[in-house]
Write a protein that holds these residues in place. Structure first.
Motif, short mmCIF file in Angstrom:
data_model
loop_
_atom_site.label_atom_id
_atom_site.label_comp_id
_atom_site.label_asym_id
_atom_site.label_seq_id
_atom_site.Cartn_x
_atom_site.Cartn_y
_atom_site.Cartn_z
N THR A 128 -9.27 -11.59 -7.46
CA THR A 128 -8.59 -12.36 -8.54
C THR A 128 -8.93 -13.75 -8.74
O THR A 128 -9.10 -14.36 -9.95
N GLU A 138 -7.58 -1.83 -10.00
CA GLU A 138 -6.23 -1.72 -10.79
C GLU A 138 -5.20 -3.10 -10.41
O GLU A 138 -4.84 -3.50 -11.49
N ALA A 139 -5.09 -3.18 -9.30
CA ALA A 139 -4.35 -4.20 -8.77
C ALA A 139 -4.91 -5.73 -9.03
O ALA A 139 -4.42 -6.39 -9.54
N THR A 140 -6.05 -5.67 -9.20
CA THR A 140 -7.06 -6.93 -9.60
C THR A 140 -6.76 -7.24 -11.13
O THR A 140 -6.45 -8.26 -11.53
N ALA A 141 -6.99 -6.25 -11.76
CA ALA A 141 -6.78 -6.20 -13.20
C ALA A 141 -5.45 -6.54 -13.55
O ALA A 141 -5.15 -7.41 -14.63
N LYS A 142 -4.36 -6.04 -12.88
CA LYS A 142 -3.08 -6.51 -13.30
C LYS A 142 -2.67 -7.83 -13.07
O LYS A 142 -2.02 -8.40 -13.83
N ARG A 143 -3.23 -8.30 -11.89
CA ARG A 143 -3.02 -9.84 -11.67
C ARG A 143 -3.65 -10.70 -12.50
O ARG A 143 -3.23 -11.96 -12.87
N GLY A 152 -4.08 -10.11 -15.78
CA GLY A 152 -3.63 -9.89 -16.93
C GLY A 152 -4.43 -8.94 -17.94
O GLY A 152 -4.64 -9.32 -19.05
N GLY A 186 -6.18 -5.46 -19.29
CA GLY A 186 -5.98 -4.20 -19.59
C GLY A 186 -7.30 -3.29 -19.01
O GLY A 186 -8.28 -3.88 -18.96
N MET A 187 -6.97 -2.21 -18.47
CA MET A 187 -8.00 -1.30 -17.92
C MET A 187 -9.06 -1.07 -19.00
O MET A 187 -10.17 -0.46 -18.55
#
Length: 285
Positions: free
Chosen positions: A182, A213-218, A220, A222-223
């Motif tokens: 991130t 997925e956790a990195t993408a969420k941090r 912001g 979308g997958m």
């Protein structure tokens, strides 16, 4: 893990045979330019010496140019890209062949279910050189040897007489990987003068789906903007990013001018990333 299937080397295949095949495909995609250097990232070389890069060089009949391996585990391909771009920028080389090739399944301990289900074999390659438009806009890399016990090759810590294999501290690896991936992605966007929202594709090291997925969420993100093919190939270490780039290019997902952030984290601990503007149109379908 998100891994549904993966690839395993056949009889007679090695990191150098797979690397040579990936290199041929990359050279053809680039129009078969003259090559000034070969950089190969691997954690699973054919042998301690000569380098796997030199074995690939022999298969490609590219004798005379420098060829060497880099060892930065899953971050190795990013390290090789950063180094090749730096050498290009100084005029030391013109065009580099950058390869990530891994024979990971011969390193796993199939009695360790926490790791043996993750890793696969494979190779990918890119040709890096001057372009009229696009190219690398930013690069970051780093390491922290105090975290070397997170992921290593050897016997289990509690049974030093056992056979060696890939060992991983799952919780610690997850936490540090997400943090570094991130931070690196955010730093690359800042260095390139981009907002995270400006990035068309995040193409990370395909460690496993939870980390991605956790990195993408941090971030912001979308997958739908994250390219993940680890479900088909598993974790191929330094080969995962060039494999993903080739897969995204082959399927027409990448367009000239697209903004791409690629980040990786691996044993060492090592990490790094690049911000790219894609310089090719999709290949004919």
């Amino acid at each position: 893990t998100g891994v549904r299937e993966r690839r395993r080397m056949g009889s007679g295949e090695t990191a150098s045979t797979m690397g040579a095949e990936a290199a041929r495909a990359a050279l053809e995609r680039a129009g078969n330019p003259s090559i000034d250097a070969i950089l190969l990232a691997t954690a699973s070389p054919d042998t301690l010496f000569p380098s796997t890069a030199c074995l690939v060089q022999r298969r490609l009949d590219l004798g005379g140019v420098p060829a060497f391996d880099l060892a930065a585990a899953c971050s190795g391909f990013i390290y090789a890209l950063v180094l090749a771009e730096a050498m290009n920028g100084t005029g030391r080389i013109g065009t580099a062949l950058v390869i990530g090739s891994e024979a990971m399944t011969r390193l796993v301990d199939y009695g360790d279910r926490s790791t043996c289900v993750l890793f696969g074999d494979g190779a990918g390659a890119v040709v890096l050189g001057a372009a009229a438009e696009g190219g690398m806009r930013a690069a970051r890399w780093g390491a922290d040897g105090s975290q070397s016990d997170l992921i290593y090759f050897g016997p289990p810590a509690d049974d030093l007489d056992a056979d060696p294999g890939i060992r991983m501290a799952g919780k610690g690896t997850f936490r540090l990987a997400v943090e570094r991936l991130t931070e690196t992605a955010q730093g690359l966007c800042a260095d390139a003068g981009w907002a995270v929202e400006d990035v068309d594709h995040v193409i990370p090291h395909q460690a496993n789906l939870r980390i991605v997925e956790a990195t993408a969420k941090r971030l912001g993100v979308g997958m739908d903007r994250v390219f993940f093919n680890g479900d088909r190939f598993g974790n191929t270490s330094s080969a995962s990013i060039p494999l993903a780039l080739a897969d995204a290019d082959r399927t027409g997902r990448l367009r000239r001018g697209d903004r791409i952030v690629s980040v990786a984290f691996g044993s060492g601990a090592t990490w790094g990333g690049v911000a790219l503007e894609w310089s090719l149109e999709p290949p004919p379908r």
